[in-house]
Design a protein around this motif. Structure first.
Motif, PDB file in Angstrom:
ATOM      1  N   TYR A  25       0.662  -1.233   0.181  1.00  0.00           N
ATOM      2  CA  TYR A  25      -0.054  -0.070  -0.063  1.00  0.00           C
ATOM      3  C   TYR A  25       0.867   1.403  -0.071  1.00  0.00           C
ATOM      4  N   TYR A  26       1.747   1.174   0.819  1.00  0.00           N
ATOM      5  CA  TYR A  26       2.707   2.422   1.013  1.00  0.00           C
ATOM      6  C   TYR A  26       3.403   2.481  -0.351  1.00  0.00           C
ATOM      7  N   LYS A  27       3.861   1.592  -0.879  1.00  0.00           N
ATOM      8  CA  LYS A  27       4.673   1.328  -1.943  1.00  0.00           C
ATOM      9  C   LYS A  27       3.912   2.080  -3.183  1.00  0.00           C
ATOM     10  N   SER A  28       2.589   1.838  -3.375  1.00  0.00           N
ATOM     11  CA  SER A  28       1.885   2.276  -4.206  1.00  0.00           C
ATOM     12  C   SER A  28       1.139   3.761  -3.937  1.00  0.00           C
ATOM     13  N   ASN A  52       5.997  -1.124   8.557  1.00  0.00           N
ATOM     14  CA  ASN A  52       5.845  -1.254   7.103  1.00  0.00           C
ATOM     15  C   ASN A  52       5.969  -0.001   6.337  1.00  0.00           C
ATOM     16  N   ALA A  53       5.675   1.385   6.796  1.00  0.00           N
ATOM     17  CA  ALA A  53       6.058   2.264   5.969  1.00  0.00           C
ATOM     18  C   ALA A  53       7.676   2.517   5.927  1.00  0.00           C
ATOM     19  N   LYS A  54       8.390   2.185   6.838  1.00  0.00           N
ATOM     20  CA  LYS A  54       9.794   2.131   6.657  1.00  0.00           C
ATOM     21  C   LYS A  54      10.268   1.129   5.579  1.00  0.00           C
ATOM     22  N   THR A  55       9.834  -0.090   5.795  1.00  0.00           N
ATOM     23  CA  THR A  55      10.039  -1.169   4.836  1.00  0.00           C
ATOM     24  C   THR A  55       9.838  -0.707   3.496  1.00  0.00           C
ATOM     25  N   ALA A  56       8.783  -0.225   3.336  1.00  0.00           N
ATOM     26  CA  ALA A  56       8.270   0.400   1.865  1.00  0.00           C
ATOM     27  C   ALA A  56       9.117   1.335   1.395  1.00  0.00           C
ATOM     28  N   TYR A  57       9.617   2.398   2.231  1.00  0.00           N
ATOM     29  CA  TYR A  57      10.461   3.294   1.988  1.00  0.00           C
ATOM     30  C   TYR A  57      12.007   2.823   1.411  1.00  0.00           C
ATOM     31  N   LEU A  58      12.185   1.890   2.277  1.00  0.00           N
ATOM     32  CA  LEU A  58      13.721   1.346   1.669  1.00  0.00           C
ATOM     33  C   LEU A  58      13.514   0.368   0.601  1.00  0.00           C
ATOM     34  N   VAL A  60      11.398   1.015  -1.811  1.00  0.00           N
ATOM     35  CA  VAL A  60      11.265   1.996  -3.056  1.00  0.00           C
ATOM     36  C   VAL A  60      12.710   2.526  -3.392  1.00  0.00           C
ATOM     37  N   HIS A  61      13.546   2.740  -2.382  1.00  0.00           N
ATOM     38  CA  HIS A  61      14.764   3.206  -2.706  1.00  0.00           C
ATOM     39  C   HIS A  61      16.075   2.490  -2.910  1.00  0.00           C
ATOM     40  N   HIS A  62      15.497   1.077  -2.786  1.00  0.00           N
ATOM     41  CA  HIS A  62      16.580   0.204  -3.171  1.00  0.00           C
ATOM     42  C   HIS A  62      17.652   0.226  -1.998  1.00  0.00           C
ATOM     43  N   LEU A  63      17.131   0.288  -0.794  1.00  0.00           N
ATOM     44  CA  LEU A  63      18.343   0.455   0.290  1.00  0.00           C
ATOM     45  C   LEU A  63      18.056  -0.958   1.128  1.00  0.00           C
ATOM     46  N   PRO A  64      19.229  -1.311   1.743  1.00  0.00           N
ATOM     47  CA  PRO A  64      19.060  -2.664   2.328  1.00  0.00           C
ATOM     48  C   PRO A  64      18.212  -2.452   3.636  1.00  0.00           C
ATOM     49  N   ILE A  65      17.787  -3.606   3.748  1.00  0.00           N
ATOM     50  CA  ILE A  65      16.360  -3.298   5.177  1.00  0.00           C
ATOM     51  C   ILE A  65      17.258  -4.068   6.158  1.00  0.00           C
ATOM     52  N   GLU A  66      17.067  -3.309   7.413  1.00  0.00           N
ATOM     53  CA  GLU A  66      17.806  -3.717   8.545  1.00  0.00           C
ATOM     54  C   GLU A  66      17.381  -5.082   9.208  1.00  0.00           C
TER      55      GLU A  66
END
Length: 66
Positions: A25-28, A52-58, A60-66
């Motif tokens: 949802y956040y990615k969309s 979930n918002a943080k995961t979507a941000y990461l 979308v920006h192709h950053l490693p998920i912690e």
């Protein structure tokens, strides 16, 4: 008596907790993602919705998920 207090607290806490939006949802919805992520950071919130918002941000920006 203690059961009544627990019930009142549980209902009160549950009423304040918004339903967590899924990561997709956040990615969309990038504008909603940005707004929600800003709120989470400002309030130091660690709810499922903020995770979930943080995961979507990461993602979308192709950053490693912690």
């Amino acid at each position: 008596m203690s059961r009544l207090i627990f019930l009142v607290l549980a209902v009160g806490i549950g009423a304040c907790s918004p339903t967590a939006q899924p990561v997709n949802y956040y990615k969309s919805h990038p504008a909603i993602l940005e707004k929600r992520l800003t709120e989470c950071v400002a309030q130091f919130e660690q709810s499922k919705d903020c995770i979930n918002a943080k995961t979507a941000y990461l993602e979308v920006h192709h950053l490693p998920i912690e």
